[in-house]
Structure formats: C-alpha cells, structure tokens
Scaffold this active site. Structure first.
Site, PDB file in Angstrom:
ATOM      1  N   TRP A  88      49.180 107.465  63.974  1.00  0.00           N
ATOM      2  CA  TRP A  88      50.268 108.328  63.221  1.00  0.00           C
ATOM      3  C   TRP A  88      49.860 108.945  61.975  1.00  0.00           C
ATOM      4  CZ3 TRP A  88      52.807 109.251  67.158  1.00  0.00           C
ATOM      5  CH2 TRP A  88      53.392 108.254  67.933  1.00  0.00           C
ATOM      6  N   HIS A 116      53.159 106.342  59.929  1.00  0.00           N
ATOM      7  CA  HIS A 116      53.285 105.061  59.686  1.00  0.00           C
ATOM      8  C   HIS A 116      54.525 104.713  58.470  1.00  0.00           C
ATOM      9  CE1 HIS A 116      50.575 102.661  61.904  1.00  0.00           C
ATOM     10  NE2 HIS A 116      49.657 103.535  61.558  1.00  0.00           N
ATOM     11  N   ASP A 154      45.041 100.596  56.923  1.00  0.00           N
ATOM     12  CA  ASP A 154      44.246 101.713  57.244  1.00  0.00           C
ATOM     13  C   ASP A 154      43.390 101.853  56.018  1.00  0.00           C
ATOM     14  OD1 ASP A 154      44.607 102.290  59.910  1.00  0.00           O
ATOM     15  OD2 ASP A 154      45.990 103.935  59.488  1.00  0.00           O
ATOM     16  N   ARG A 195      39.643  99.747  54.508  1.00  0.00           N
ATOM     17  CA  ARG A 195      38.091 100.036  54.640  1.00  0.00           C
ATOM     18  C   ARG A 195      37.532 100.271  53.265  1.00  0.00           C
ATOM     19  NH1 ARG A 195      38.951 104.249  59.047  1.00  0.00           N
ATOM     20  NH2 ARG A 195      40.821 103.137  59.363  1.00  0.00           N
ATOM     21  N   HIS A 229      43.832  97.083  65.582  1.00  0.00           N
ATOM     22  CA  HIS A 229      44.455  98.333  65.444  1.00  0.00           C
ATOM     23  C   HIS A 229      45.022  98.944  67.125  1.00  0.00           C
ATOM     24  CE1 HIS A 229      44.297  99.118  61.239  1.00  0.00           C
ATOM     25  NE2 HIS A 229      43.252  98.358  61.337  1.00  0.00           N
ATOM     26  N   HIS A 253      52.322  97.829  59.989  1.00  0.00           N
ATOM     27  CA  HIS A 253      51.357  98.526  60.377  1.00  0.00           C
ATOM     28  C   HIS A 253      50.968  98.799  62.122  1.00  0.00           C
ATOM     29  CE1 HIS A 253      48.168 101.632  59.625  1.00  0.00           C
ATOM     30  NE2 HIS A 253      47.552 100.986  60.614  1.00  0.00           N
ATOM     31  N   ASP A 293      51.094 101.111  65.037  1.00  0.00           N
ATOM     32  CA  ASP A 293      49.895 101.485  65.804  1.00  0.00           C
ATOM     33  C   ASP A 293      50.013 101.428  67.463  1.00  0.00           C
ATOM     34  OD1 ASP A 293      48.117 101.807  63.829  1.00  0.00           O
ATOM     35  OD2 ASP A 293      47.043  99.863  63.785  1.00  0.00           O
ATOM     36  N   HIS A 322      46.590 104.367  71.296  1.00  0.00           N
ATOM     37  CA  HIS A 322      45.823 103.094  70.690  1.00  0.00           C
ATOM     38  C   HIS A 322      46.314 102.072  71.706  1.00  0.00           C
ATOM     39  CE1 HIS A 322      44.957 103.201  66.179  1.00  0.00           C
ATOM     40  NE2 HIS A 322      45.237 104.478  66.888  1.00  0.00           N
ATOM     41  N   HIS A 348      42.849 112.173  69.914  1.00  0.00           N
ATOM     42  CA  HIS A 348      43.385 110.845  69.378  1.00  0.00           C
ATOM     43  C   HIS A 348      44.164 111.657  67.707  1.00  0.00           C
ATOM     44  CE1 HIS A 348      43.453 106.578  68.232  1.00  0.00           C
ATOM     45  NE2 HIS A 348      43.557 106.964  67.195  1.00  0.00           N
ATOM     46  N   ASP A 350      47.786 111.366  66.338  1.00  0.00           N
ATOM     47  CA  ASP A 350      47.913 110.713  65.106  1.00  0.00           C
ATOM     48  C   ASP A 350      48.702 111.378  64.254  1.00  0.00           C
ATOM     49  OD1 ASP A 350      46.455 108.479  65.452  1.00  0.00           O
ATOM     50  OD2 ASP A 350      44.794 109.141  64.469  1.00  0.00           O
TER      51      ASP A 350
END
Length: 281
Positions: free
Chosen positions: A30, A35, A74, A77, A91, A144, A148, A154, A185, A189
């Site tokens: 998304w 989100h 997200d 990372r 996820h 989250h 997802d 997903h 994808h 998203d």
C-alpha cells in the site's frame, strides 16, 4: 523506433531484475498513504474505551495517532535493521496458486508469515500482563500487518515474488527517471492510488463516503487465514495479471476500485482486531 523501444525495455527489465536481488522480497504494501488510510478508517470504528487505551499507549510517539504508527514496520529496515530483518517475512505469505488455500505447515514455517504474525502480535497486544513496551510494539505490528494482508500481492505467489518480478510500463505515463519502470507489486502498493491525484486527506474523505464491505469474524484470534485467502483469490481473477508488460490505463480504472475496497476492508478488520484485543472486560 519500435525496435529501439523494445531493446530499451529489455535493458530496463534486466537492470530491474538485478536490482530486485538487492531488495527484501514482498517488502511493501500500500505504500505510506495506503497504510495510513487503513489505520484512519479503523480509528473511525473503534470503541471509545479502545481509543482511549490506544491514545494512552501512543503517548510519547512522534505522531501519537494510529495513522502515525502505520508505517513503522516498513521503516524498521532503517531504524532497527536487526528487527527489520527478523520481521521481513512477516509482511506477506505465498499461497498455493491453484486454490489459494492456506496451509500453515507449508506456507508459514516457523510462523514467519503475515497470517501468523497478525495472530502472534495480537496475542501480545491483548495480554495486559506483558510489559507496555512489548504491547506498544505489537500494536505497531498489528496496525501494519492487517493492512499488508489486504494487499492482494502480499498473499500472492512465490514464483514472481508477489508481482515484484512482473515489470510494467504504463502507457501514457512519463518514462521513469531511473529507467527501471514499475512492477505489478508496486502498482498495487501505491501507483494506482497516486494516479487518482487524491492526496491523503481527499482519499480518506472519499473512502469514508464509500459503502464499507461486510466485515466478518472480528473476534480473536484474528481471521487472518481467511483474509489472506480472500486477497489471493483476487490475484487469481482473470485480468489481474496483464496480458503484456505495456499496461493500458484501463487496467487502473478497472482494478483501482478493488484496491480501494481492500483498503476499506482492511480498516474494518483492523478495527475489529483492536476492539477485540483492547476492550475493557
């Protein structure tokens, strides 16, 4: 000219495929806007006591709101690479291509998929004997991950990394500056949503005016297996995968309402999970 464009697209496809090897698989769903929309829609349907509980939990956060924490998982990372790596598989889930049936032993070894992550983190959130820091982290994950699991790719297929390997160029859209194009994808998203030209506030108003689909099985444990299977069945619908890599704008007009329904449904299911986990008994 056609030959030049074909060679250029082929070169971009090779470069993009190489780039994919450096990225987490099925990494985003998304996008930040989507989100936040799921979280805001969920907030609308929360019980007053649950809203008060969440507001208390979020005191001290940079943005102490449900949408404000919606993209935390997200962002790991960068902010917490160790936890980001540990939670990377939470996820998404790859389901069987013939019938989308979820089999925990086959599809989620060790509980490392979005289906089981939703259930595990919701259990932590609901456990008032757990430390507050653990429950706050679980809340961030739940907000989250429920978003997802409602992004169809997903709950897609491992063979193309949930559509990440299916590169696209949208007819009429400007050529990307980096030359990599987009992929199925990322189209789902965020690209389809951004092509509507609505900003976050306008999109939230629009979705709030859209009739909400029926949400079912809102108790605990969360019905995340059924949500994943329903998302996967969207991927199986005729036309979900375009016939070619040059995408006609009609695809977006056909499928964006489906994405919007999934956002709406994600908000309803998230509200159900949070109400069940946090309501005072």
């Amino acid at each position: 000219m056609t030959s030049i464009r074909a060679r250029s697209f082929s070169k971009s496809l090779r470069r993009y495929s190489a780039l994919l090897l450096l990225l987490p698989l099925n990494s985003l769903a998304w996008g930040p806007q989507g989100h936040r929309l799921v979280a805001a829609l969920a907030w609308d349907d929360l019980r007053p006591d649950v809203r008060a509980e969440i507001a208390k939990m979020l005191k001290g956060e940079a943005d102490p709101s449900l949408p404000g924490i919606a993209n935390w998982a997200d962002d790991l990372r960068n902010s917490d690479p160790k936890l980001g790596k540990e939670s990377a598989k939470w996820h998404y889930v790859n389901l069987a291509e013939d019938d989308c049936r979820y089999d925990a032993a086959r599809d989620c070894p060790g509980g490392n998929c979005v289906v089981e992550a939703i259930r595990t983190q919701t259990a932590i959130l609901a456990d008032r004997s757990r430390p507050q820091a653990d429950r706050l982290q679980a809340l961030k994950f739940v907000v989250h991950f429920v978003g997802d699991v409602h992004q169809p790719l997903h709950a897609g297929f491992g063979r193309d990394k949930g559509g990440n390997d299916y590169q696209l160029q949208i007819r009429g859209e400007p050529e990307p500056v980096d030359g990599y194009g987009t992929n199925l994808h990322s189209l789902w998203d965020s690209k389809m949503l951004s092509m509507s030209k609505r900003d976050y506030t306008a999109y939230l108003k629009y979705l709030r005016q859209t009739p909400a689909p029926a949400a079912t099985a809102l108790g605990l444990p969360p019905a995340s297996p059924a949500w994943a299977e329903a998302s996967c069945r969207i991927v199986l619908q005729p036309g979900f995968y375009p016939g070619g890599h040059l995408l006609e704008p009609a695809y977006v007009e056909t499928w964006r309402p489906v994405a919007e329904t999934q956002l709406r449904l994600g908000g309803a299911h998230l509200a159900g999970v949070l109400n069940a986990a946090l309501a005072r008994r």
